[in-house]
Design a protein around this motif. Structure first.
Motif: not given
Length: 248
Positions: A103, A107, A110-111, A118, A121
């Motif tokens: 996970w 993330k 993706h960031h 993001h 987040t």
């Protein structure tokens, strides 16, 4: 525990120590990558402190687990059966840690690919806190420590050898922490590669938790090959930039 003076006179003890030291250092790479990537998200003045605390926690956890070897061995005993598959506490911890690592790596990737998506987040730069980073490092330290100690227990019955190997591996981590973190921070493509390694490691932890034996040699060989290819790419880019600068 066996008398240390008698132990150092046994050739097999030195062989076990050398093998275990190499294994602990290699296993420590996973932990160090995670610490380096997370610490680089903090303000520059806090990064080195976070790395030292993260590595210090890894040492404390490993030594604490070594002091409870009898309990650690019991973690491999089945405690639950789901759909005909038996799970021990070690399996449950590996699965939980693997899921967290998958996970987190996803993330972070993706960031890095789309930072603007993001900002609000937990992986956004504005929301990163020193305590939050240490908490995440501590969680993965626990997973890597349990895996490391259980592997060590399977290789030698001598706690003294395990202690020396663990302390040596953590010392190497401490020496390599700042150079590795600096190198990762200065090379954006290396960040993505390192996160991909963490994604692979997380998947491996999950597989091992479900009883699938994944040979570590294949995993580290693939990582070494990928790092070699990226090194060649970096060398080619730098050579091209030097030619372009010389032509101006």
């Amino acid at each position: 525990m066996q008398d240390i003076a008698a132990l150092i006179q046994q050739p097999e003890a030195w062989i076990a120590l050398a093998t275990l030291m190499v294994m602990e250092i290699v296993l420590g790479i996973d932990n160090l990558l995670f610490i380096s990537i997370l610490s680089n998200k903090l303000p520059e003045g806090q990064r080195e402190r976070a790395r030292k605390i993260g590595i210090g926690l890894a040492l404390i956890l490993r030594l604490a687990l070594l002091a409870t070897v009898a309990w650690i061995v019991q973690l491999t005993q089945p405690v639950a059966t789901i759909l005909g598959n038996e799970f021990s506490w070690k399996d449950i911890i590996l699965i939980a840690g693997g899921l967290f690592l998958v996970w987190k790596a996803t993330k972070e990737i993706h960031h890095h690919v789309d930072p603007s998506d993001h900002e609000d987040t937990m992986v956004g730069a504005a929301s990163v806190t020193f305590g939050g980073v240490i908490a995440q490092i501590l969680m993965l330290d626990l997973v890597f420590s349990i895996d490391s100690i259980i592997t060590a227990v399977g290789m030698t019955p001598h706690v003294e050898i395990m202690v020396v190997a663990v302390v040596t591996a953590v010392a190497v981590m401490l020496l390599a922490a700042n150079p590795l973190a600096t190198f990762i921070g200065q090379n954006p493509t290396i960040v993505i590669l390192a996160l991909s390694f963490l994604l692979l490691i997380g998947t491996t932890l999950i597989a091992e938790g479900f009883g699938v034996d994944v040979p570590k040699g294949y995993i580290y060989a693939a990582m070494a090959f990928s790092a070699l290819v990226e090194g060649l790419n970096m060398w080619a880019r730098n050579a091209r930039l030097r030619r372009e600068n010389a032509a101006r």
